[in-house]
Design a protein around this motif. Structure first.
Motif, short mmCIF file in Angstrom:
data_model
loop_
_atom_site.label_atom_id
_atom_site.label_comp_id
_atom_site.label_asym_id
_atom_site.label_seq_id
_atom_site.Cartn_x
_atom_site.Cartn_y
_atom_site.Cartn_z
N LEU A 150 -8.65 -2.27 -7.28
CA LEU A 150 -8.91 -0.62 -6.69
C LEU A 150 -10.72 -0.89 -6.03
O LEU A 150 -10.14 -0.46 -5.00
N PRO A 151 -11.29 -1.67 -5.91
CA PRO A 151 -12.34 -1.56 -4.97
C PRO A 151 -11.87 -2.57 -3.47
O PRO A 151 -12.22 -1.82 -2.55
N ILE A 152 -10.86 -3.13 -3.40
CA ILE A 152 -10.09 -3.09 -2.26
C ILE A 152 -9.27 -1.48 -1.73
O ILE A 152 -10.10 -1.77 -0.37
N LEU A 153 -8.70 -1.29 -2.06
CA LEU A 153 -8.00 0.15 -1.92
C LEU A 153 -8.99 0.78 -1.90
O LEU A 153 -9.06 1.88 -1.38
N GLU A 154 -10.07 1.05 -2.52
CA GLU A 154 -11.16 2.23 -2.43
C GLU A 154 -12.60 1.48 -0.78
O GLU A 154 -12.32 2.25 -0.27
N ASN A 155 -12.22 0.36 -0.45
CA ASN A 155 -12.55 -0.23 1.02
C ASN A 155 -11.40 0.80 2.20
O ASN A 155 -12.35 0.70 3.21
N LEU A 156 -9.98 0.14 2.09
CA LEU A 156 -9.28 0.69 3.05
C LEU A 156 -8.79 2.00 2.54
O LEU A 156 -7.46 2.32 3.92
N LYS A 157 -9.44 3.30 1.78
CA LYS A 157 -8.48 4.13 1.75
C LYS A 157 -8.96 5.40 3.22
O LYS A 157 -8.17 6.38 3.09
N VAL A 161 -1.47 0.44 1.39
CA VAL A 161 -2.71 0.99 0.09
C VAL A 161 -1.72 1.95 -0.40
O VAL A 161 -1.87 1.70 -2.01
N ALA A 162 -0.82 3.07 0.08
CA ALA A 162 -0.47 3.20 -0.71
C ALA A 162 1.02 2.93 -1.41
O ALA A 162 1.92 3.50 -2.86
N ASN A 163 1.47 1.69 -1.48
CA ASN A 163 2.32 0.64 -1.10
C ASN A 163 1.80 0.24 -2.30
O ASN A 163 2.36 0.12 -3.14
N ASN A 164 0.44 -0.24 -2.39
CA ASN A 164 0.26 -1.01 -3.44
C ASN A 164 -0.41 0.03 -4.46
O ASN A 164 0.08 -0.43 -5.90
N LEU A 165 -0.50 0.94 -4.41
CA LEU A 165 -0.72 2.56 -5.36
C LEU A 165 0.63 2.35 -6.19
O LEU A 165 0.84 2.69 -7.24
N ASN A 166 1.68 2.42 -5.59
CA ASN A 166 2.74 3.08 -5.45
C ASN A 166 3.59 2.25 -6.96
O ASN A 166 3.92 1.83 -7.87
#
Length: 395
Positions: free
Chosen positions: A208-215, A226-231
């Protein structure tokens, strides 16, 4: 062996563009594995000779172009290339890693870009660098700017766990967008065709911190990852993704797009919380006159169907339309796949007739089995009446 040409991937095959003697372009489809060829190895040998002292081109070609080469599939050819290259590089991995970097520099000088054929470069790091964390991390960071290393990082995540996650968090702040994309793509819990990451699948919190940095990343290439990771995460931990969707909502149109794409599986599943998030309510939608226009469809042809939908509300509302196909599997059981039709605003009392076609053209990613199949329409996440049609043998 076939000559190597520029490639564009499509359904495990490739479209090959070849110039004729009249400088015209001809396009035909060939096997993806044929990106590895004698022509490619001759070109690679030329670049290696500029990097490695006393490099023996003749021996290299003899070792790459072996009699059984034509029988090898893509991944076998990739690993074969890795193994042969290993015989010519230093046995000391940190030195070999520096030689790989020098090779990439030379390839760029030779006007050669990071096409798929160079996947043996990250494969080399995966095979020979696992016991050399620092040298491998440095090499991955460099190589991924030439050819993506998303598969190569996964053995390091398995072996080093949080240490590698911290490195990927650092990469998420890198100046190069390809390195930033590696940070999120490499730790996807369900990355297709990749080594499994059971711990991250079980608990995605470290991601989650990685995705937060890249949102808010400026690169669409990164945001899509990022979207594919969330999916991926949503398939095992829907509430985690729903929580992120609530936190990121309205930050920017880019983050809203990430959320929408990252929640696509939840939307297809009709998850009530994501339907509420997007105010998709089927209570004020009238759906009628659902017809299968081709009750018998031969493999290779199209299924046709239609239905009518109307917004019965006194104000405009968003209506999301999908349909579900229940494919017959080999064991006779159905396999459901949802396809999106549209998602748009309908004026008060606006109604439309919707017509659609679904192809049963033979493809490499799905096997069709003759017999009864079913079809349904989904309105704002609510699945309506099932209709049956029969798929027949190809004409």
């Amino acid at each position: 062996m076939p000559s190597a040409q520029p490639v564009h991937l499509f359904n495990f095959k490739l479209w090959v563009t070849k110039r004729t003697s009249h400088n015209k372009q001809l396009t035909f489809m060939g096997l993806l594995k044929d990106i590895y060829s004698e022509t490619f190895y001759r070109s690679l040998a030329g670049s290696l000779a500029e990097v490695l002292p006393d490099f023996d081109k003749t021996l290299f070609l003899k070792k790459t172009c072996i009699p059984d080469f034509c029988k090898m599939e893509l991944k076998q050819r990739m690993r074969h290339t890795t193994n042969v290259i290993h015989e010519f590089l230093s046995a000391d991995f940190p030195i070999a890693a520096s030689q790989l970097k020098a090779l990439i520099v030379q390839l760029k000088k030779d006007g050669i870009g990071g096409e798929l054929v160079f996947i043996f470069l990250p494969d080399y790091i995966e095979c020979h660098g696992l016991e050399h964390f620092e040298a491998s991390v440095e090499a991955i960071e460099f190589v991924t700017q030439f050819i993506s290393c998303e598969f190569a990082v996964r053995p390091f995540l398995l072996k080093y766990g949080q240490r590698m996650i911290k490195q990927m968090e650092i990469w998420s702040l890198h100046e190069n967008h390809k390195v930033r994309r590696l940070a999120t793509e490499g730790c996807r819990p369900r990355l297709p065709w990749a080594m499994a990451l059971p711990e991250l699948k079980k608990d995605p919190t470290p991601i989650l911190p990685i995705l937060e940095n890249l949102k808010n990343d400026p690169s669409d290439f990164v945001r899509k990852s990022v979207a594919n990771n969330l999916n991926d995460i949503s398939k095992d931990h829907p509430q985690v993704v729903l929580g992120i969707a609530a936190l990121w909502k309205g930050i920017s149109k880019e983050t809203d797009a990430i959320i929408k794409h990252g929640c696509r599986t939840l939307l297809k599943q009709g998850h009530p919380d994501i339907l509420a998030h997007y105010t998709l309510d089927s209570s004020a939608v009238e759906w009628s006159n659902f017809q299968v226009l081709s009750p018998e469809v031969a493999i290779g042809k199209h299924l046709e169907f239609s239905f009518h939908v109307k917004n019965t509300s006194k104000k405009a509302q968003i209506i999301r339309l999908e349909y579900a196909l229940y494919y017959k599997r080999l064991n006779g059981q159905p396999s459901k796949k949802v396809f999106k039709i549209s998602e748009k605003s309908y004026l008060a009392n606006e109604g439309v007739l919707v017509k659609r076609k679904q192809s049963f053209k033979i493809i490499t990613t799905r096997k069709f089995y003759p017999g009864p199949h079913q079809l349904s329409v989904i309105v704002n996440g609510s699945e309506k009446e099932l209709k049956t049609f029969v798929l027949t043998e190809a004409e």
